[in-house]
Design an enzyme around this catalytic site. Structure first.
Site, mmCIF file in Angstrom:
data_model
loop_
_atom_site.group_PDB
_atom_site.id
_atom_site.type_symbol
_atom_site.label_atom_id
_atom_site.label_comp_id
_atom_site.label_asym_id
_atom_site.label_seq_id
_atom_site.Cartn_x
_atom_site.Cartn_y
_atom_site.Cartn_z
ATOM 1 N N ARG A 120 0.812 -1.220 0.000
ATOM 2 C CA ARG A 120 0.000 0.000 0.000
ATOM 3 C C ARG A 120 0.843 1.267 0.000
ATOM 4 N NH1 ARG A 120 -4.799 -1.497 4.381
ATOM 5 N NH2 ARG A 120 -5.406 -3.497 3.427
ATOM 6 N N CYS A 121 2.010 1.200 -0.562
ATOM 7 C CA CYS A 121 2.933 2.338 -0.603
ATOM 8 C C CYS A 121 2.779 3.077 -1.933
ATOM 9 C CB CYS A 121 4.365 1.826 -0.434
ATOM 10 S SG CYS A 121 5.647 3.098 -0.505
#
Length: 233
Positions: A107-108
């Site tokens: 989720r970066c």
């Protein structure tokens, strides 16, 4: 090839190139500088001795011994890790192969570009012996919160990742995985033993020696020439 550190050129994800208080927190309690005067108690007689410890580097013996053992390892090939399915994997199976070791997150802001480029590099060079070892890590912004099955499904379904993905690990602090203690002790760079963010990369030669360390802002495609050199060596 001698080890070098590719320096940070730009801030990323809101973090400046210089270590911030947030990243400094990942040092954990084992490494601290102190300029205070302290009292040392002799356990044999209960006497407290006042002593100056100005600019003294304090190292907890337990954590120091862990890092010392990691540094004593001869190569990446000396380690055994768990894969994403919980199976033990001896890294000596990668002897004779250049490796790119990466701490990944789902989720970066760097996830899409890195996973896409890593998959393309792996597809291009895997038949020549190149391997990518991905280690999920949830220490940076909580951006890898899923279970191992969820992480595996995400990487393999969305990005068609075929390279090995391993068990989720810590890369900083007192619970740092032994493989990352080794990588950092052999490739400190100006950040020392801190992994700055998701997708920091270590390039390892065919003998299991760390030869290059890249900051998260270095894209996998920017590493391609270095990979080619190791394959040709």
């Amino acid at each position: 090839m001698a080890f070098s550190y590719a320096s940070f050129s730009t801030p990323f994800n809101g973090f400046a190139a210089n270590p911030s208080p947030i990243t400094s927190a990942f040092l954990g309690p084992s490494l601290r500088f102190s300029t205070r005067t302290s009292k040392t108690r002799n356990p044999s007689n209960g006497v407290s001795v006042k002593s100056s410890n100005s600019h003294r580097f304090l190292v907890k013996s337990k954590n120091f011994s862990v890092y010392a053992r990691a540094a004593a390892e001869k190569s990446v090939h000396d380690f055994t890790v768990k894969d994403i399915d919980g199976n033990d994997v001896s890294l000596d199976k990668f002897k004779g192969k250049p490796l790119l070791i990466v701490n990944v997150a789902s989720r970066c802001g760097l996830t899409s570009s890195n996973y896409s480029e890593l998959s393309q590099l792996y597809e291009k060079y895997k038949n020549q012996g190149f391997e990518i070892l991905a280690f999920p890590c949830n220490q940076f912004g909580g951006q890898e919160p899923g279970s191992n099955p969820e992480i595996k499904q995400f990487a393999c379904t969305r990005f068609k990742a075929e390279f090995p993905i391993f068990d989720k690990v810590d890369v900083n602090g007192p619970s740092t995985a032994p493989i990352y203690k080794f990588l950092k002790s052999n490739a400190g760079g100006f950040l020392g033993d801190i992994i700055k963010w998701n997708f920091e990369k270590f390039l390892v030669d065919k003998k299991g020696k760390v030869v290059e360390r890249y900051p998260p802002t270095t894209s996998p495609f920017q590493i391609e020439k270095d990979i080619q050199k190791l394959l040709a060596a």
